[in-house]
Structures are given as C-alpha cells and as structure tokens.
Design a protein around this motif. Structure first.
Motif, short mmCIF file in Angstrom:
data_model
loop_
_atom_site.label_atom_id
_atom_site.label_comp_id
_atom_site.label_asym_id
_atom_site.label_seq_id
_atom_site.Cartn_x
_atom_site.Cartn_y
_atom_site.Cartn_z
N LEU A 117 8.14 -16.90 -22.60
CA LEU A 117 9.25 -16.75 -21.66
C LEU A 117 9.34 -15.30 -21.23
N ALA A 118 10.06 -15.10 -20.14
CA ALA A 118 10.20 -13.75 -19.59
C ALA A 118 11.66 -13.36 -19.61
N ALA A 119 11.91 -12.06 -19.65
CA ALA A 119 13.29 -11.58 -19.67
C ALA A 119 13.42 -10.42 -18.68
N ARG A 120 14.52 -10.43 -17.95
CA ARG A 120 14.81 -9.33 -17.01
C ARG A 120 15.45 -8.17 -17.75
N LYS B 143 8.90 0.40 -21.79
CA LYS B 143 8.01 1.17 -22.66
C LYS B 143 8.29 0.89 -24.14
N THR B 144 9.57 0.85 -24.48
CA THR B 144 9.94 0.61 -25.88
C THR B 144 9.52 -0.79 -26.33
N VAL B 145 9.77 -1.78 -25.46
CA VAL B 145 9.41 -3.15 -25.83
C VAL B 145 7.89 -3.27 -26.02
N LEU B 146 7.13 -2.71 -25.07
CA LEU B 146 5.67 -2.84 -25.18
C LEU B 146 5.14 -2.14 -26.43
N ALA B 147 5.80 -1.05 -26.81
CA ALA B 147 5.35 -0.32 -28.00
C ALA B 147 5.57 -1.13 -29.27
N GLN B 148 6.67 -1.89 -29.34
CA GLN B 148 7.00 -2.62 -30.57
C GLN B 148 6.48 -4.06 -30.56
N CYS B 149 6.16 -4.59 -29.38
CA CYS B 149 5.74 -5.99 -29.27
C CYS B 149 4.35 -6.07 -28.66
N PRO B 150 3.30 -5.92 -29.49
CA PRO B 150 1.95 -5.97 -28.94
C PRO B 150 1.71 -7.28 -28.20
N GLY B 151 1.10 -7.21 -27.03
CA GLY B 151 0.83 -8.41 -26.26
C GLY B 151 1.89 -8.71 -25.21
N ALA B 152 3.12 -8.17 -25.39
CA ALA B 152 4.13 -8.34 -24.34
C ALA B 152 3.64 -7.58 -23.11
N GLN B 153 4.05 -8.07 -21.93
CA GLN B 153 3.56 -7.46 -20.70
C GLN B 153 4.66 -7.37 -19.67
N LEU C 298 6.69 -4.67 -7.64
CA LEU C 298 7.87 -5.53 -7.78
C LEU C 298 9.13 -4.67 -7.87
N ALA C 299 10.21 -5.13 -7.22
CA ALA C 299 11.47 -4.38 -7.29
C ALA C 299 12.03 -4.44 -8.71
N HIS C 300 12.00 -5.62 -9.34
CA HIS C 300 12.57 -5.77 -10.68
C HIS C 300 11.61 -6.50 -11.60
N PRO C 301 10.62 -5.79 -12.11
CA PRO C 301 9.69 -6.47 -13.02
C PRO C 301 10.42 -6.95 -14.27
N ALA C 302 9.95 -8.05 -14.82
CA ALA C 302 10.49 -8.58 -16.08
C ALA C 302 9.45 -8.37 -17.18
N ILE C 303 9.81 -8.78 -18.38
CA ILE C 303 8.88 -8.64 -19.52
C ILE C 303 8.55 -10.03 -20.05
N THR C 304 7.25 -10.29 -20.28
CA THR C 304 6.85 -11.60 -20.82
C THR C 304 6.65 -11.51 -22.33
N PHE C 305 7.11 -12.56 -23.02
CA PHE C 305 6.92 -12.68 -24.47
C PHE C 305 6.24 -14.01 -24.74
N GLY C 306 4.98 -13.99 -25.14
CA GLY C 306 4.31 -15.22 -25.53
C GLY C 306 4.66 -15.55 -26.97
N TYR C 307 4.83 -16.84 -27.28
CA TYR C 307 5.08 -17.21 -28.68
C TYR C 307 4.03 -18.19 -29.18
N GLY C 308 2.84 -18.13 -28.59
CA GLY C 308 1.76 -19.03 -29.01
C GLY C 308 1.27 -18.73 -30.41
N VAL C 309 1.24 -17.46 -30.80
CA VAL C 309 0.64 -17.13 -32.10
C VAL C 309 1.57 -16.39 -33.05
N ILE C 310 2.83 -16.17 -32.68
CA ILE C 310 3.71 -15.40 -33.56
C ILE C 310 4.80 -16.31 -34.12
N ASP C 311 5.08 -16.15 -35.43
CA ASP C 311 6.06 -17.03 -36.06
C ASP C 311 7.47 -16.42 -36.00
#
Lengths: 443, 443
Positions: free
Chosen positions: B362-365, B377-387, B397-410
């Motif tokens: 899922l993605a978050a604004r 920057k902070t999120v990407l540093a602590q959450c490897p693979g987030a984009q 993009l005017a308002h980029p969001a952040i994606t968090f995959g949960y395919g491999v993380i518990d």
C-alpha cells in the motif's frame, strides 16, 4: 458501518472524498456478461492491429501434432535416448535448492552458473572464444533471433542477407522487426559471399550445416565473409543449430572462432542436443553489444525461468551434456550411414546426396530435372516428414533438393521407406522391369 | 586416402567440384584467437545498434541481488510459504509423463491443459469471461506486455495512454515497440479517464490495484473507460497483476468482465500468486486478436517450456493454486493490518494511507508537503525497499507518496521499522520531545 462504507467505496458505488462525506457514484446499470460475446465485425480486428501482424501473416508454421512413428522430419532430436531419470533427479535437486535460497530476481542475462557452463561447453565443443559474461541465455534459438533482430534492425531501413533457401523462423523474426530481406544463394561451399550486396548490415548464416541443404561453409568463404563484414561494417549472425553432431574426423570450428573484430553473434540451442520443450538457447555476444542485448532481454520477458536454468547448468557442468551428445552422435552416425547407403543403393539413379558432415539431416539433389516433380512427389509420399528445399526458399528455386531428417527414424525404418520409394519409382519410370507381383509387395 | 580428402574438404582446404578433381582452396592464414579480444573503438558498437537500444537506454532496472531480511519491496511474494514439496512431486510427475509421450512441439498458445486451467481459474477467481481458446500463455506479464505492444503499436504512430505514476517495465515494452507514451494522472478513483486524449488507441490500466498507488478504479470510471474505448475505437490493456489478493468483503470484478465489445486484453501473472522464477503469465484475448497474438508469440520465442506448463496446469487443476492464494491472503491480510495500524499509530502525524483493498503493498501520502522531502528520506532510510511513487512516474509529481510492500516482511518487522521511523522523525521535527536516552535505543 465503516466496513459497509468501505465495501461500497471498493465496489465503486460510493466515491470517497478526502475530508468530506462520500457521495453516491453516478453509474450506469451493470451489463450482462453474455452480451459481450457479440462478434466483432469482420476486418475491424485487423484494422486495429499494427504492422507486426501485416509483416508476419502467413509466416507462422502450421501447428504440428505428434510425429508419425517413422518420420524424416528435420530438426527433431530423438528424445527416447535422453537420460530422463537423471534429469528428474537434477530437477528435484534444483527445486530443493531453490526452496532454501533467499528470494532474488534471476538476472536477465541468465543465472551465472548456466552462463559459465555454456561458455565452457562451447569453448570446448565448438572452439567458440568466449567467457561467461559474453553469454546471454534465451528461450531457444527463436528468441535469440528475435532479440538480435530487434537490437540490430532499424525498422524500414536495415537490409539483412539471409541464405536462400534458409530457415523460415529466422525470416519471421527479421520481418517482424521491420528488416528488408535480401535472399543470397547457397552452393556446395555454402553462402555465395560474392553475391552479398554492399549495403547489407547483417548477414545471417548457418556455417557448420546449412539449413536446409546441409553443406558446410568453406574456410575460404568464411574468410571472405569476415572480410566483407570488416569492409562494410556489417555484423554476422551465426546460427550453429546442430553443429554439435559432426561426423568428420575433425570438425570445423565455429565462424565466431575466426572473428578477430567482434562482428559475430553466435547463436546456439539445446533444442537439438537435448529437446525442444526445454526451450533454452543462447547468444555469445561481442562485448560491445552485451549490455544492449541484456536490456532487450529484460524488456522482452525479464529472464528465463530460473529452475530450468539451474537444471541445465548442472546437466552441463557434471558432463552429462557432453556424454549425451557423444552417445547421440553414434546413433545419428548409424542412421546417417543407412540413409546415405540407402540413397546410393536404392535411389542412386534418381538422387545424389549433397555433401554434408554434420547435423541431423541431409539433403539430396534430383539428378534429372525433367523428372524432378514426379520424383519429389513419390519421395514425399513414401517418406513422411521429408521436404523440398523449396519450402525453405523465398523465391522459386531452379533445382530444389529433398531433405531427409534422421533425428527420429532408425536404420530399418530408413531402409524400408527408401525401398518403397525405389519400387514406386521403378513402377512409374521403368515399366519394363515392373512385374505383376511387385505392387502387392508394396501395399 | 578418401577419408584424408574428406577431412581436407570438410576443413575447407580443398574445394570439391562435382565430376572433377578437387582443387586446393585459396585461403588466408588462420588468425590467432587471442587477437580477436581487441576492443571495438568506443561508440562504434552503439552506431551499429538499432532504434530499440536508443529507445530503451536507461529503462532497464538495475539488477537486484537478494533482498534484505526485512524489506518493504513492492511486488515480491513470500515464497517461504510456498508448498515446495508438492511442487517437486508435480514436477517429477510431469517429467515422467513427458518421457513417455511421443514427441510433439508444444503449441505457441500454450499447452491445452494449462489454457483450460487458467480459463477456469480466472473465470472463478476474477469473474473474467473467457474460454480456454482465449488464453495465450506467456513468459510472465512482461512478455504479455511485449507481445501486446508489438501487436497493437505501429512504430512512430500509435499513441498509448499509461497511468502516471505507473509500472516502468510496461513503459519499456511500449517504448521498445515505438509507441508514443501519454502519461495520464491517477487520483483516488484511479485513472483520470476524463484526461485521456481522443487520439490514444491503447489505454493501459491496473484497475484492481493501481501500480503503485494501490487505488482501485471505481465502477463509474470503469464504465467511462469502456465508453471511451467504444467511442474512439481504442483497446484496453488491463494488467491485473495482484488482483487475487483482495481484502474487501466482495472483490471488484475485472474490467474485462464489464466489456461487451471485445476491447479488453486481460493480463495476469503467476509471479505474485506463486513466484517470479516460474516465469508464467497469460493474456485473455478478445477472439478477433487470438490468431494474431499466437503468431506474435510464435515469432518471438515459439512457445513456453512445456514441462513448466504441465506442472502449473496440474497445480491449478488440483486446486492447489486456489488453496495457496487463500492461505497467502490470510498472511498478507495480517501484514496489511499491521502496516495500516503502524502507519496510523506511529506515523499518523506525517502519513495518510491511500485507500486500497487489494494486493501486496500500500501507499501513503505525506500530509505536510513542506516536510515531504525530509519525511521521505527518513522513511526510506529505516524501511529498506520502500519507494517514492516518483520512481514510477515519467514527469515530476506534485505530491509523491511512499509505497510499502508487505510481501516478505512480517508484522513484528513492520512494527519495529515503523517505530524506528517514528523515533527518527520525532528526533528531527519535535526537538522538545527528544530525550537523551532515545538515540541510544534507536541504534
């Protein structure tokens, strides 16, 4: 209430608005599914399709179901001799390893173990000068053609020389990429290099065993072809489709071996040495095109299936490929002898084998051009899978030959089929020798 | 003597002449192999390459080695839960059957058992209206894109609408085929259908779970899109890449289900529901494009590997796919809840999840546009693979969001990573709440 709202939003009946109450969506009534089966007006579909379709119409080979038991089809390996049990063991091992390994995307170029195994194999078996990083794994030779033509052909501009007669699927890939094809004749030394127009930028050639005539490209022609490429800044696509099955005392090396200028793309396949269903081939690319070719592969289908690659890598690395090729070479050599002997003894009045030292098929010329249509018809009737080289040509050939594959037919099958051809030809052309008893023996 | 002559002929030193004595060939001395390693002058290689390379430079994703243990990467399934032992058994069975069957070339469209299994599966799981003959098996979704774009795009002419932001490999396939791309924005209802230029002939869309924002295309927009296609004689490429993992009470059907005019090509993949290494996907094609699509597949790589197809067919037919998807849906649902809960409780001041009912991410604004770069920057540093969704966009993009995959993380991994983000953000933006003890807990 919240989950009911969520459902309505998810279904599209409510429209969420940030910071405000959702509004009811303005939707049309849902259409019945059955209605969509309405047929598109004829011709409308085609108008929507792009030039690819127009370029390739009619190029697709008709789907081929199972082969008849005794068949002279070209390019089909005998997989009854394949070490299936061993392959199953290697597959199980690869799947177990796969389950244990952490997740990763296989590289587009192929998994490192397989590229390494292929590089060593072609260096040893075909004297191809390469290292693992020169190898790009593909889904068979057909994908190798597709990737290379997309890399090397600018649609509507690039002229490409192909052997005449030559392998139709290669022409399909070239036409699909928008190439202009230049058919160049083949004689007993292979491609007529002196007939190459100066403006071709890609030359496609099957040097070890011309497809379909079976001749080898002579060393003189090989040197001429490399010189042509140097002078006109062309590249060469060498298709070594069954070069592993060689019956001469010392096989000719690959054309790539002689190339000092990084102009040859060497295409190999495991469809002949193993079986087509494995769907694995490769390109040995000059270093300057490595990155570009990997990019084309990545854009086309990302990578080949990783598990099949692992199994094949183990099969090659543990020496099973070399062993299997050696074993099959003996089997094919027997069949080839039976075929040559049969053509000479039974059909020598009508057919003359074209010299050939490799592969899984050979071709024979019809001695008397006058009789050619009738001889061809008789052979095709008695030898299922045999073909006229005309089937491989773009233009009308003056003297088409007949191809006999021996990938799946054993010596008794060869002998009996050729015997039947002899009887049928005798019946038709030497009525003096026909006795009343013969036709009943034929049927 | 004869075999000595034969060798000389095979090696090209002698030239055979029919009915005459062979002559000695006029050949140049053989070149040393080492010499060919001479490098091509820089730039010369590129000049030989065709437009494909120019179109796709830089589009290739950087090769990705194994993932870190706890990773928010998008689109990676958790294959630790895959029934590997069962798959091995089905593989062994398929290989045994294969060894017993007479030789045949697998059809380009895919083996009948797999097409039948896929048709039943998508009809049941996604309400896609199709029969087995509408299904073409491909090497993953990437090849489905490649085949479709080559079918539908006339180089330099066809304008194709893509979601902005959208899936880069699809754009790569389109550019490689010479399409002109038209980025069309996405909002909370999915693709802005009202912003489609009238001259686009192909519209590419991810209706069940937009890649990468995660929104669903609303029912109203679906109807508008089909109406747009009807009015402007366009076709729709529906990429249902992870539509099987849905968490709403009743999933939205596929866009294809609503199509009454045979305008939708439905693309599915087993890379998400099984694993990417299996390299199998498919297209459900309207009947008018069936033969053309099979021809493109035949010209591109003949067919997919037959054994992998058999295994997959058995896996689907025996109900293992449905079972596995159900099992994984439960696992992903837990992770999704942990992620949503974590974003709300730990990062609610900075992030707002974008509504989404399906998939493996899922993605978050970012709430405060001022803070966006620092929060990202902070999120990407602590959450490897987030984009950042910016990575998926063609324009800024005017308002980029952040994606968090949960395919491999518990869930524990999710909680601890989001907790670290919270601490880092607090330290940076709320210095009043920072105590001396916190940084040491973070490290």
């Amino acid at each position: 209430v919240i989950s009911a709202y969520d459902l309505l939003v998810a279904e599209g009946y409510l429209l969420p608005r940030t910071g405000a109450r959702p509004v009811v969506a303005d939707i049309a009534p849902r259409q019945r599914r059955a209605a969509r089966q309405r047929a598109t007006p004829p011709g409308e579909g085609d108008r929507r399709l792009a030039s690819f379709w127009r370029n390739t119409q009619g190029l697709r080979e008709t789907p081929r179901p199972g082969l008849p038991e005794r068949c002279f089809r070209l390019g089909v390996p005998d997989y009854r001799h394949f070490p299936h049990a061993l392959w199953r063991r290697l597959s199980a091992r690869a799947l177990r390893d796969f389950a244990r390994k952490p997740f990763s995307y296989p590289p587009s170029e192929g998994i490192p173990e397989l590229r390494e195994a292929i590089a060593q194999h072609v260096a040893f078996a075909r004297a191809v000068a390469c290292v693992a990083s020169d190898v790009i794994v593909t889904s068979g030779a057909v994908q190798a053609f597709d990737l290379l033509t997309r890399l090397l052909v600018t649609p509507g501009k690039t002229r490409v020389a192909v052997e005449e007669p030559g392998y139709p699927p290669l022409r399909a890939a070239l036409l699909a990429a928008g190439a202009e094809l230049v058919p160049v004749p083949v004689d007993d030394e292979g491609l007529r290099v002196d007939r190459l127009p100066e403006d071709v930028r890609v030359v496609c050639v099957t040097p070890s065993h011309q497809s379909p005539t079976g001749v080898a490209l002579s060393l003189r022609r090989r040197m001429d072809l490399l010189e042509f490429a140097r002078r006109h800044n062309a590249v060469i696509l060498e298709d070594d489709y069954d070069g592993e099955f060689r019956f001469g005392a010392r096989p000719l090396d690959a054309l790539q071996t002689l190339d000092r200028e990084q102009r040859v793309f060497y295409v190999g396949t495991f469809s002949k040495s193993l079986f087509p269903a494995i769907r694995k081939g490769f390109v040995v690319t000059p270093p300057w095109a490595r990155e570009a070719l990997a990019t084309v592969k990545a854009c086309t289908d990302s990578h080949c299936d990783a598990i099949g690659q692992s199994v094949l890598a183990a099969f090659i690395r543990d020496g099973h490929l070399a062993r299997h090729v050696r074993h099959m070479r003996g089997i094919y050599a027997e069949r080839r002898s039976a075929l040559l002997e049969g053509i000479r003894s039974e059909l020598g009045e009508w057919l003359e084998p074209i010299p050939s030292e490799a592969g899984m098929h050979l071709a024979a010329r019809i001695r008397d051009p006058q009789l050619a249509p009738a001889v061809l018809k008789t052979v095709l009737a008695q030898c299922p899978g045999a073909q006229s080289t005309q089937d491989y040509a773009m233009k009308r050939l003056a003297h088409p030959a007949i191809t006999f594959g021996y990938g799946v037919i054993d010596p008794p099958g060869i002998q009996s089929a050729l015997g039947l051809v002899r009887l049928a030809l005798l019946r038709e052309y030497s009525s003096s020798t026909t006795s009343a008893s013969r036709p009943s023996r034929v049927s």
